[in-house]
Design a protein around this motif. Structure first.
Motif, PDB file in Angstrom:
ATOM      1  N   THR A 105      68.283  44.049  30.500  1.00  0.00           N
ATOM      2  CA  THR A 105      67.508  44.442  31.684  1.00  0.00           C
ATOM      3  C   THR A 105      68.306  44.262  32.970  1.00  0.00           C
ATOM      4  O   THR A 105      68.227  45.090  33.878  1.00  0.00           O
ATOM      5  N   PHE A 106      69.089  43.188  33.032  1.00  0.00           N
ATOM      6  CA  PHE A 106      69.840  42.874  34.246  1.00  0.00           C
ATOM      7  C   PHE A 106      71.337  42.877  33.966  1.00  0.00           C
ATOM      8  O   PHE A 106      71.778  42.708  32.831  1.00  0.00           O
ATOM      9  N   ASN A 107      72.101  43.064  35.053  1.00  0.00           N
ATOM     10  CA  ASN A 107      73.552  42.911  34.973  1.00  0.00           C
ATOM     11  C   ASN A 107      74.037  42.309  36.278  1.00  0.00           C
ATOM     12  O   ASN A 107      73.244  42.038  37.190  1.00  0.00           O
ATOM     13  N   ALA A 108      75.331  42.091  36.384  1.00  0.00           N
ATOM     14  CA  ALA A 108      75.884  41.416  37.558  1.00  0.00           C
ATOM     15  C   ALA A 108      75.621  42.174  38.850  1.00  0.00           C
ATOM     16  O   ALA A 108      75.648  41.581  39.946  1.00  0.00           O
ATOM     17  N   ASN A 109      75.354  43.475  38.759  1.00  0.00           N
ATOM     18  CA  ASN A 109      75.119  44.285  39.956  1.00  0.00           C
ATOM     19  C   ASN A 109      73.637  44.472  40.276  1.00  0.00           C
ATOM     20  O   ASN A 109      73.290  45.211  41.203  1.00  0.00           O
ATOM     21  N   SER A 110      72.774  43.824  39.514  1.00  0.00           N
ATOM     22  CA  SER A 110      71.335  43.982  39.738  1.00  0.00           C
ATOM     23  C   SER A 110      70.938  43.473  41.119  1.00  0.00           C
ATOM     24  O   SER A 110      71.477  42.471  41.617  1.00  0.00           O
ATOM     25  N   SER A 111      69.990  44.160  41.733  1.00  0.00           N
ATOM     26  CA  SER A 111      69.480  43.739  43.039  1.00  0.00           C
ATOM     27  C   SER A 111      68.556  42.537  42.860  1.00  0.00           C
ATOM     28  O   SER A 111      67.852  42.428  41.862  1.00  0.00           O
ATOM     29  N   VAL A 112      68.569  41.654  43.847  1.00  0.00           N
ATOM     30  CA  VAL A 112      67.688  40.479  43.825  1.00  0.00           C
ATOM     31  C   VAL A 112      67.061  40.312  45.203  1.00  0.00           C
ATOM     32  O   VAL A 112      67.773  40.137  46.204  1.00  0.00           O
ATOM     33  N   TYR A 113      65.750  40.392  45.253  1.00  0.00           N
ATOM     34  CA  TYR A 113      65.017  40.216  46.507  1.00  0.00           C
ATOM     35  C   TYR A 113      64.051  39.031  46.463  1.00  0.00           C
ATOM     36  O   TYR A 113      63.883  38.326  47.460  1.00  0.00           O
ATOM     37  N   SER A 114      63.369  38.825  45.318  1.00  0.00           N
ATOM     38  CA  SER A 114      62.389  37.741  45.267  1.00  0.00           C
ATOM     39  C   SER A 114      63.085  36.400  45.415  1.00  0.00           C
ATOM     40  O   SER A 114      64.182  36.184  44.898  1.00  0.00           O
ATOM     41  N   SER A 115      62.443  35.515  46.139  1.00  0.00           N
ATOM     42  CA  SER A 115      63.055  34.246  46.515  1.00  0.00           C
ATOM     43  C   SER A 115      62.054  33.110  46.319  1.00  0.00           C
ATOM     44  O   SER A 115      60.852  33.339  46.175  1.00  0.00           O
ATOM     45  N   ALA A 116      62.560  31.892  46.321  1.00  0.00           N
ATOM     46  CA  ALA A 116      61.688  30.747  46.067  1.00  0.00           C
ATOM     47  C   ALA A 116      62.130  29.549  46.885  1.00  0.00           C
ATOM     48  O   ALA A 116      63.286  29.464  47.331  1.00  0.00           O
ATOM     49  N   LEU A 117      61.216  28.634  47.084  1.00  0.00           N
ATOM     50  CA  LEU A 117      61.533  27.329  47.669  1.00  0.00           C
ATOM     51  C   LEU A 117      60.960  26.284  46.720  1.00  0.00           C
ATOM     52  O   LEU A 117      59.779  26.338  46.356  1.00  0.00           O
ATOM     53  N   ILE A 118      61.810  25.355  46.303  1.00  0.00           N
ATOM     54  CA  ILE A 118      61.415  24.359  45.312  1.00  0.00           C
ATOM     55  C   ILE A 118      61.422  22.975  45.945  1.00  0.00           C
ATOM     56  O   ILE A 118      62.435  22.529  46.496  1.00  0.00           O
ATOM     57  N   GLN A 119      60.281  22.308  45.854  1.00  0.00           N
ATOM     58  CA  GLN A 119      60.159  20.919  46.280  1.00  0.00           C
ATOM     59  C   GLN A 119      60.012  20.063  45.034  1.00  0.00           C
ATOM     60  O   GLN A 119      59.045  20.211  44.284  1.00  0.00           O
ATOM     61  N   LYS A 120      60.954  19.175  44.783  1.00  0.00           N
ATOM     62  CA  LYS A 120      60.870  18.274  43.642  1.00  0.00           C
ATOM     63  C   LYS A 120      60.055  17.059  44.051  1.00  0.00           C
ATOM     64  O   LYS A 120      60.338  16.419  45.055  1.00  0.00           O
ATOM     65  N   ASN A 121      59.025  16.753  43.287  1.00  0.00           N
ATOM     66  CA  ASN A 121      58.134  15.645  43.603  1.00  0.00           C
ATOM     67  C   ASN A 121      58.501  14.421  42.776  1.00  0.00           C
ATOM     68  O   ASN A 121      58.727  14.515  41.572  1.00  0.00           O
ATOM     69  N   ASP A 122      58.539  13.270  43.413  1.00  0.00           N
ATOM     70  CA  ASP A 122      58.850  12.035  42.702  1.00  0.00           C
ATOM     71  C   ASP A 122      57.668  11.563  41.860  1.00  0.00           C
ATOM     72  O   ASP A 122      57.841  10.978  40.805  1.00  0.00           O
ATOM     73  N   SER A 123      56.455  11.815  42.324  1.00  0.00           N
ATOM     74  CA  SER A 123      55.266  11.354  41.608  1.00  0.00           C
ATOM     75  C   SER A 123      54.940  12.294  40.458  1.00  0.00           C
ATOM     76  O   SER A 123      55.460  13.399  40.363  1.00  0.00           O
ATOM     77  N   ASN A 124      54.057  11.839  39.578  1.00  0.00           N
ATOM     78  CA  ASN A 124      53.703  12.592  38.365  1.00  0.00           C
ATOM     79  C   ASN A 124      52.649  13.644  38.695  1.00  0.00           C
ATOM     80  O   ASN A 124      51.488  13.536  38.297  1.00  0.00           O
ATOM     81  N   THR A 125      53.073  14.690  39.397  1.00  0.00           N
ATOM     82  CA  THR A 125      52.124  15.674  39.926  1.00  0.00           C
ATOM     83  C   THR A 125      51.996  16.928  39.082  1.00  0.00           C
ATOM     84  O   THR A 125      51.079  17.720  39.281  1.00  0.00           O
ATOM     85  N   GLY A 126      52.916  17.147  38.159  1.00  0.00           N
ATOM     86  CA  GLY A 126      52.892  18.373  37.380  1.00  0.00           C
ATOM     87  C   GLY A 126      53.573  19.519  38.106  1.00  0.00           C
ATOM     88  O   GLY A 126      54.293  19.326  39.089  1.00  0.00           O
ATOM     89  N   ILE A 127      53.331  20.733  37.616  1.00  0.00           N
ATOM     90  CA  ILE A 127      53.972  21.931  38.158  1.00  0.00           C
ATOM     91  C   ILE A 127      52.947  22.769  38.906  1.00  0.00           C
ATOM     92  O   ILE A 127      51.877  23.066  38.381  1.00  0.00           O
ATOM     93  N   ASN A 128      53.273  23.163  40.119  1.00  0.00           N
ATOM     94  CA  ASN A 128      52.393  24.036  40.887  1.00  0.00           C
ATOM     95  C   ASN A 128      53.214  25.174  41.487  1.00  0.00           C
ATOM     96  O   ASN A 128      54.340  24.964  41.937  1.00  0.00           O
ATOM     97  N   VAL A 129      52.673  26.370  41.438  1.00  0.00           N
ATOM     98  CA  VAL A 129      53.361  27.547  41.975  1.00  0.00           C
ATOM     99  C   VAL A 129      52.428  28.288  42.915  1.00  0.00           C
ATOM    100  O   VAL A 129      51.255  28.517  42.593  1.00  0.00           O
ATOM    101  N   LYS A 130      52.940  28.656  44.069  1.00  0.00           N
ATOM    102  CA  LYS A 130      52.159  29.413  45.048  1.00  0.00           C
ATOM    103  C   LYS A 130      52.932  30.665  45.441  1.00  0.00           C
ATOM    104  O   LYS A 130      54.071  30.581  45.910  1.00  0.00           O
ATOM    105  N   ILE A 131      52.329  31.822  45.209  1.00  0.00           N
ATOM    106  CA  ILE A 131      52.938  33.083  45.634  1.00  0.00           C
ATOM    107  C   ILE A 131      52.499  33.356  47.069  1.00  0.00           C
ATOM    108  O   ILE A 131      51.303  33.411  47.362  1.00  0.00           O
TER     109      ILE A 131
END
Length: 315
Positions: A84-110
């Motif tokens: 599906t992808f190769n080295a020339n594939s376009s990439v637009y979607s981006s993310a910001l990841i905050q690593k939590n020290d406490s046992n909070t689990g995984i949360n994702v917000k679009i």
């Protein structure tokens, strides 16, 4: 009636009891110096600045590390066979990841970009389940895109961010996670507009199946996994919606997840439980309707039958 009781009791107790390569899980004690923003390489300078601002505002942070996600990043983490992808594939979607020290689990917000959700294919719950399978723990992830796009770049960016911070993820788990997300996305698209179906129900069922599998061990047979899937589909009121082909796809994905070694980690069961709570909390209107007398889950129905039988004996 007594014969019925003899049949019910072993099932009930089995249900209660039910409730190589070492997998790599992101160490919850790892302290990241700052959140990481993963930005698509195809963004123009203006789009990049606006994307970064959108993510920082959503996370309420101003000081982040930046990481560029390229076509090669997509290939490395999501598609090593380059189907599906190769080295020339376009990439637009981006993310910001905050690593939590406490046992909070995984949360994702679009996050909307200029008032519009441009992530066209991958849902927040699909991101969450993929992250769980890949070995991500205790993180809050914000996702956005400057243009309409499926959202794969953001997911590759999440994996790259963990690797950049010394939390290497097991490639077998990452590959299984990609298969899982693709499968769940296809099933959701196929059932779009179907009465009684939601992406939250499907992802809750799959997360519940992963949690049940982790509770039972790491060497389950296909028949055992099939029983778990059937129970989870029933609990999430999907038995009459998910067809046999789709159910088999889910089973195949769960077999791959087991084969990846993900179930070997104690973190997996814990994070799966937290993710189920997260999914249900985010769709209370759906799950409150499922938790009615007519939609009691399999185990509850079982105990109701037993309770009514004993009540009849002693009344």
């Amino acid at each position: 009636m007594f014969n019925k009781l003899k049949f019910l009791i072993p099932i009930a107790f089995t249900a209660i009891i039910g409730l190589s390569a070492q997998p790599a899980f992101a160490d919850s004690t790892t302290s990241w110096d700052k959140p990481v923003a993963t930005l698509g390489t195809s963004l123009s300078s203006t789009q990049k600045a606006d994307t970064l601002k959108t993510l920082e505002n959503a996370a309420n942070v101003t000081d982040v590390s930046e990481l560029t996600v390229t076509g090669s990043t997509l290939v490395k983490y999501l598609d090593q066979n380059q189907q599906t992808f190769n080295a020339n594939s376009s990439v637009y979607s981006s993310a910001l990841i905050q690593k939590n020290d406490s046992n909070t689990g995984i949360n994702v917000k679009i996050i909307d970009f200029n008032g519009r959700n441009n992530i066209t294919t991958i849902t927040a719950n699909q991101y969450k389940n993929a992250a769980l399978t890949a070995g991500v723990t205790n993180a809050t992830i914000y996702v956005t895109s400057a243009i309409p796009i499926d959202g794969s770049g953001a997911l590759a960016g999440v994996y790259a961010a963990f690797a950049e911070n010394g939390d290497s993820l097991n490639q077998a788990q990452v590959t299984a996670a990609q298969d899982e997300m693709s499968t769940l996305s296809d099933i959701t698209q196929a059932n779009k507009g179907t009465d009684g179906y939601s992406d939250s129900q499907l992802n809750n069922a799959v997360t519940g199946a992963k949690k049940d599998m982790a509770s039972k061990g790491n060497n389950l047979t296909v028949n055992q996994i099939t029983t778990i899937v059937n129970n989870q589909l029933e609990q999430n009121n999907l038995t009459n919606i998910i067809n046999n082909n789709q159910k088999q796809q889910i089973i195949n994905v769960l077999v791959k997840i087991q084969d990846s070694g993900a179930l070997n980690s104690d973190d997996f069961k814990n994070q799966a439980g937290k993710l189920m709570n997260n999914i249900q909390s985010g769709a209370k209107n759906i799950f409150n309707k499922l938790n009615t007398q007519s939609n009691r889950n399999f185990i509850q129905k079982l105990f109701d039958s037993m309770a009514n039988f004993f009540k009849g004996l002693f009344n």
